[in-house]
Every structure is written in structure tokens, then in C-alpha cells.
Design an enzyme around this catalytic site. Structure first.
Site, PDB file in Angstrom:
ATOM      1  N   LYS A  75       8.026  -8.452  -5.694  1.00 23.03           N
ATOM      2  CA  LYS A  75       7.844  -8.142  -4.261  1.00 23.03           C
ATOM      3  C   LYS A  75       8.469  -9.356  -3.372  1.00 23.03           C
ATOM      4  O   LYS A  75       8.081 -10.353  -3.923  1.00 23.03           O
ATOM      5  CB  LYS A  75       6.440  -7.507  -3.972  1.00 23.03           C
ATOM      6  CG  LYS A  75       6.173  -7.212  -2.560  1.00 23.03           C
ATOM      7  CD  LYS A  75       4.640  -6.688  -2.700  1.00 23.03           C
ATOM      8  CE  LYS A  75       4.323  -6.019  -1.163  1.00 23.03           C
ATOM      9  NZ  LYS A  75       2.833  -5.845  -1.250  1.00 23.03           N
ATOM     10  N   SER A 150       2.010  -1.053   0.316  1.00 22.60           N
ATOM     11  CA  SER A 150       3.350  -1.890   0.931  1.00 22.60           C
ATOM     12  C   SER A 150       4.599  -2.032  -0.295  1.00 22.60           C
ATOM     13  O   SER A 150       5.407  -2.553   0.101  1.00 22.60           O
ATOM     14  CB  SER A 150       2.938  -3.025   1.517  1.00 22.60           C
ATOM     15  OG  SER A 150       2.483  -4.095   0.810  1.00 22.60           O
ATOM     16  N   SER A 174      -1.807  -1.579  -1.929  1.00 25.90           N
ATOM     17  CA  SER A 174      -0.518  -1.646  -2.007  1.00 25.90           C
ATOM     18  C   SER A 174       0.133  -1.715  -3.474  1.00 25.90           C
ATOM     19  O   SER A 174       1.351  -1.642  -3.512  1.00 25.90           O
ATOM     20  CB  SER A 174       0.102  -2.915  -1.290  1.00 25.90           C
ATOM     21  OG  SER A 174      -0.026  -2.247   0.031  1.00 25.90           O
TER      22      SER A 174
HETATM   23  N1  GLN Z   1      -2.118  -0.200   3.610  1.00 23.78           N
HETATM   24  C1  GLN Z   1      -2.911  -1.028   3.819  1.00 23.78           C
HETATM   25  C2  GLN Z   1      -2.569  -2.117   4.812  1.00 23.78           C
HETATM   26  O1  GLN Z   1      -1.756  -1.778   5.510  1.00 23.78           O
HETATM   27  C3  GLN Z   1      -2.722  -2.025   2.424  1.00 23.78           C
HETATM   28  C4  GLN Z   1      -1.708  -2.938   2.376  1.00 23.78           C
HETATM   29  C5  GLN Z   1      -1.691  -3.795   1.135  1.00 23.78           C
HETATM   30  O2  GLN Z   1      -2.514  -3.662   0.286  1.00 23.78           O
HETATM   31  N2  GLN Z   1      -0.974  -4.630   1.126  1.00 23.78           N
HETATM   32  O3  GLN Z   1      -3.255  -3.249   5.051  1.00 23.78           O
END
Ligand code: GLN
Length: 489
Positions: A75, A150, A174
Site C-alpha cells: 500500500k 482504504s 481498511s
Molecule cells: N473507513 C475508515 C476511515 O475512513 C477506515 C479507514 C482505515 O482503516 N484506514 O477512517
């Protein structure tokens, strides 16, 4: 379609059936055919990967390198020395770190080859990868749908067979949610199990790095390489790392296991096909000897509000370093210092990131700190206590990953609250610090898309998660090929 698992590829490399260069070339070919469909990657350094592979081939496989020659995707928020690390933000568009994240060093010491960096929501803020400033990744099962987020780029890449494994990060789901949407396996380790050194911080008390793979055994192999204490991360914990792969080999059924089924995860808002597919998964657990136990996690309803207050507060502080001086894009037409800060940050950050910095700063401001940040920190403890109490009577807990299968591109982009609500089943675990494993329960009857189910474990209980996941994955049987890629080589 590349169906070889990471473990199979690793074994073929180890015994010389294929060379590391060959393994990299196979992945590069697959990237060439699938990338026009999924757009999962933001930076592929074929030359560098091939050079690394050739030098590994020149040395030959080594017993000290358990991932010798295995290509891995990262990532794009994990620092890679001499390679762009952009968090898919305009703010870091030209950033090239001069050091590796700890996990990158660990993977390379294990003999893995960094193949590419994957697309993500800007600074990991999002649930669909639509907040990327670079491109829109598509779900390999249906290109009109999101891959989740994400870590949507890592999930789509692995589902598309571009590499046998990838790393993602999980601050509020994510890793687990995109794994669920793309039909792969995602593991969020216990907070402190894996060093966060060199991970661009989002919510520092929540962030964890973990593997995204096509099967549970592959997840164990990657976790083995990245887990363990690192003095450079003061929150990484110095407790022994078990042999995860050996643990898998010891378990063939779940007799004597108690799996808690938290009521709050199976009620309102859950789509019929997700409920049905996850229930069938639980039935298989029962058939394989597990005892299912009804449990309650009563504070779950506060998790989204608690998570979003805390994560935005932490983000507002973490992202203050991107000011055009210490890090990041600098506006070149500012008349004075204040204008330089505000122009740089307005130009560099996308809308969602700006929204979160504003809300987070508000929650931390003198007049509101007690009402928001402090209160959320207190509720976080109640949520954690719910889980600890459930683990007093259960070995693991089980629930769906998300209320629905992958939703449509653009469906929730105009409504941030709707987007946040999709995290209902993943946010709570990050607030507790406990580990979670997401794996496909099966294919949804109405949508034809993968349905993710997750297992939660007690602190540092990754072995148990992997053991149960491995047994239940065998019981489920293989998944079909992602539909949008059918017919591609
Ligand atoms: N959807 C969550 C957020 O927007 C989790 C994102 C993540 O785990 N990086 O914060």
C-alpha cells in the site's frame, strides 16, 4: 488466471522449479493484462523488481529467507527507500523516502521482492478507495463497483492475481473490508504486533499493518515475516512471535472451540444475502465441531461515533507535519508564511482529508475537548471491556465484515455519513486493539459478489484466528475466479 498461492510459489522457488526472475515476470505479465481493468497500482518498478530477482537468483535460495523470491505489493503509505510513497495524495506527489518502513525491511530480509505500490484512499481516509487523488480502482468482480477501502488497491491487485500477497493497513477496517469486497483474506494483527515505523500515520492509536492474500496459510507466512518487536516503534510489543504456519498444521477441526456470535452484528441494516452467507459459514463452523455461543457487545452502537471522533482528532495532529516546509507540496505564490501554509494545505489535501482535519481540530479545541475527545476516549474503554468480557467465555467471535457486498462506484461519495456507516462492523475492533481476520464466507446469492466474514480474537491471538480461518476456508472450498477478469490470461 494466476491461482498459485504464495505458499505454493514459495515452495516452487525454494526447490528451484522456478527462478525469482520468472516469478516477477509472471506477475508483471498479469499486471499488464489486468491493470487496464482494475487500476489497482500507482507505481510499478519492473526494472528494480527484476534486478532484485536476478541478484537473488545469483545467490540461490536460502533457508534464512522464508519468502525468497516472492513478489509483494505494498500500500502506498509504507515508506520505500528511493521509491515514491505518496499516500495517493497531491500533498506527497513528489515524496521519495530515504528509508524503508520496518515491515519493508523485514520482507526484504525474508527474501521478498517489492513489485509495486497500490492505490488507496488519500492518507487511508475512506472505505472505497474513491478518495485517491490518483485514480479509481475497480472491483475485480464487477468494475462498476468499489473494491472497498482504504486498502482497495492491494485488495484488487491480489484478487486479480497481480501478486500472491500484499500489505495493507487497518485503522478502522481498511484491510478487512476491501478483502471482504474483493473475495480475499485480510488480517489486522493485534495493535503492537507489527511495527508501524515508516507507515505514514493516520490514527496512531488505531493503525496496524497486515497481510492481504488469497488464502489463510499465505496470510500466516507474511505475518511471520513482519511480526515482532521493533525498538523504533514504542508501541510495538516485545512478546514472542509464535510459529503461525506450524499452528495451522496442528488444526483439522474446531472441536472444543467456542465461537461467540455477537447479537449486535447480526441485526438491523444487514443485507439478506450477507446474513444468509455468513450464517452458512457459522453452520460450517458448527459442523466442524465448534460450539456457537450467543454473546452481546452492548456498546457497539457507539462505535462509529467514537471511532470517527478519535480518528479525526489523531489525524488532525498527525497531518500537521504536511505544511510545505517539513513535508509536502508547497504553494509557490504565497505572499507570507501564513498564506504559504494555508495555500499549500488547501492545494495538497483533497476534500475528505480537509473535512477530517477540520472536524478533528474542532474535537480537540479547548472548549470542546471534554465533550468530544475525552468522552470518546471513555466510550472506547467501554467498547473494549465488552470484548474482553466476551472473550472470558469464548475463544473467538464471528460476524460479517460489512452490512452489504461491494457498493457501486459513486454511490456514497456525496454523502460522507453514509460512507462512514459502512464501517459499522469493522471500526469497533480497532478501538479495542484486538486482532481480526476477514475471509470470504462465499458468494452472495443475489449480487454474485463475495461476502466477507470476520473472526475476532483475544490480544495476540493471531494463531487461533489463522487456525480457525484455515479450517473454515477448507470447509468452504475454492471460490470462482473474479467475474470481471474471466477470460484474461
Ligand atoms: N473507513 C475508515 C476511515 O475512513 C477506515 C479507514 C482505515 O482503516 N484506514 O477512517
Amino acid at each position: 488466471m494466476q491461482t498459485t498461492s504464495l505458499i505454493q510459489l514459495r515452495d516452487a522457488l525454494r526447490c528451484g522449479d522456478i527462478s525469482a526472475e520468472n516469478a516477477v515476470n509472471t506477475c508483471l505479465d498479469r499486471i499488464r493484462t489486468t491493470e487496464p481493468v482494475v487500476q489497482a497500482l500507482v507505481h510499478t518498478d519492473a526494472e528494480n523488481a527484476l534486478n532484485t530477482a536476478r541478484s537473488l537468483d545469483a545467490q540461490g535460495p536460502s533457508a534464512d529467507m522464508p519468502l525468497w523470491g516472492v513478489p509483494i505489493i505494498l500500500k502506498d503509505l509504507l515508506a520505500t527507500k528511493g521509491q515514491p510513497t505518496t499516500c495517493c495524495s497531491k500533498m506527497l506527489e513528489n515524496f521519495t523516502p530515504f528509508y524503508n518502513a520496518h515491515v519493508v525491511d523485514r520482507l526484504q530480509q525474508a527474501g521478498a521482492i517489492v513489485l509495486a505500490k497500490s492505490n488507496m484512499d488519500e492518507f487511508a481516509m475512506g472505505s472505497s478507495t474513491e478518495n485517491s487523488a490518483v485514480q479509481q480502482t475497480k472491483n475485480p468482480w464487477d468494475t462498476t463497483r468499489v473494491p472497498g477501502g482504504s486498502s482497495g488497491g492491494s485488495a484488487a491487485a491480489v484478487a486479480a492475481g497481480q501478486a500472491p500477497g500484499a500489505l495493507g493497513t487497518d485503522t478502522g477496517g481498511s484491510i478487512r473490508q476491501p478483502a471482504g469486497f474483493c473475495g480475499i483474506v485480510g488480517l489486522k494483527p493485534t495493535y503492537g504486533r507489527v511495527s508501524r515505523y515508516g507507515l505514514v500515520a493516520y490514527g496512531s492509536s488505531l493503525d496496524q499493518i497486515g497481510p492481504m492474500t488469497r488464502c489463510v496459510a499465505d496470510s500466516a507466512a507474511i505475518l511471520q515475516a513482519i511480526a515482532g518487536h521493533d525498538p523504533k516503534d514504542s508501541t510495538s510489543v516485545a512478546i514472542e512471535v509464535p510459529d503461525y504456519t506450524a499452528a495451522l498444521e496442528q488444526t483439522t477441526d474446531l472441536s472444543g472451540w467456542r465461537i461467540g456470535v455477537p447479537r449486535e452484528y447480526w441485526g438491523d441494516g444487514l443485507s439478506d444475502e450477507v446474513a444468509e452467507t455468513c450464517r452458512a459459514f457459522l453452520d460450517q463452523a458448527r459442523e466442524h465441531g465448534a460450539e456457537l455461543v450467543d454473546v452481546s457487545l452492548p456498546h457497539t452502537k457507539y462505535a462509529i461515533a467514537t471511532y470517527y471522533i478519535l480518528v479525526m482528532a489523531e489525524a488532525s495532529s498527525n497531518l500537521s507535519r504536511f505544511d510545505g516546509v517539513r513535508y509536502g507540496h508547497r504553494a509557490d505564490d504565497a505572499a507570507n508564511l501564513m498564506e504559504m501554509y494555508s495555500k499549500s494545505r488547501s492545494q495538497g489535501f483533497g476534500r475528505e482529508v480537509q473535512r477530517r482535519i477540520l472536524l478533528g481540530t474542532y474535537a480537540l479545541s479547548a472548549g470542546y475537548y471534554d465533550a468530544y475527545y475525552k468522552k470518546a476516549a471513555q466510550v472506547r474503554r467501554l467498547i473494549r471491556d465488552d470484548y474482553l468480557q466476551a472473550f472470558a467465555s469464548c475463544d473467538l467471535l464471528c460476524g460479517p465484515v460489512a452490512p452489504t457486498t461491494a457498493f457501486g462506484l459513486g454511490e456514497k461519495t456525496d454523502d460522507p455519513l453514509q460512507m462512514y456507516l459502512t464501517d459499522i462492523f469493522t471500526n469497533p475492533l480497532n478501538l479495542t486493539g484486538l486482532p481480526g481476520l476477514s475471509l470470504p464466507a462465499g458468494i452472495g446469492r443475489t449480487s454474485g459478489l463475495p461476502v466477507g466474514v470476520q473472526l475476532f480474537g483475544p490480544a495476540f491471538g493471531e494463531s487461533a484466528l489463522l487456525q480457525a480461518g484455515h479450517v473454515l476456508e477448507q470447509a468452504r472450498g475454492p471460490l470462482p475466479e473474479p467475474t470481471a477478469l474471466a477470460g484474461l490470461d
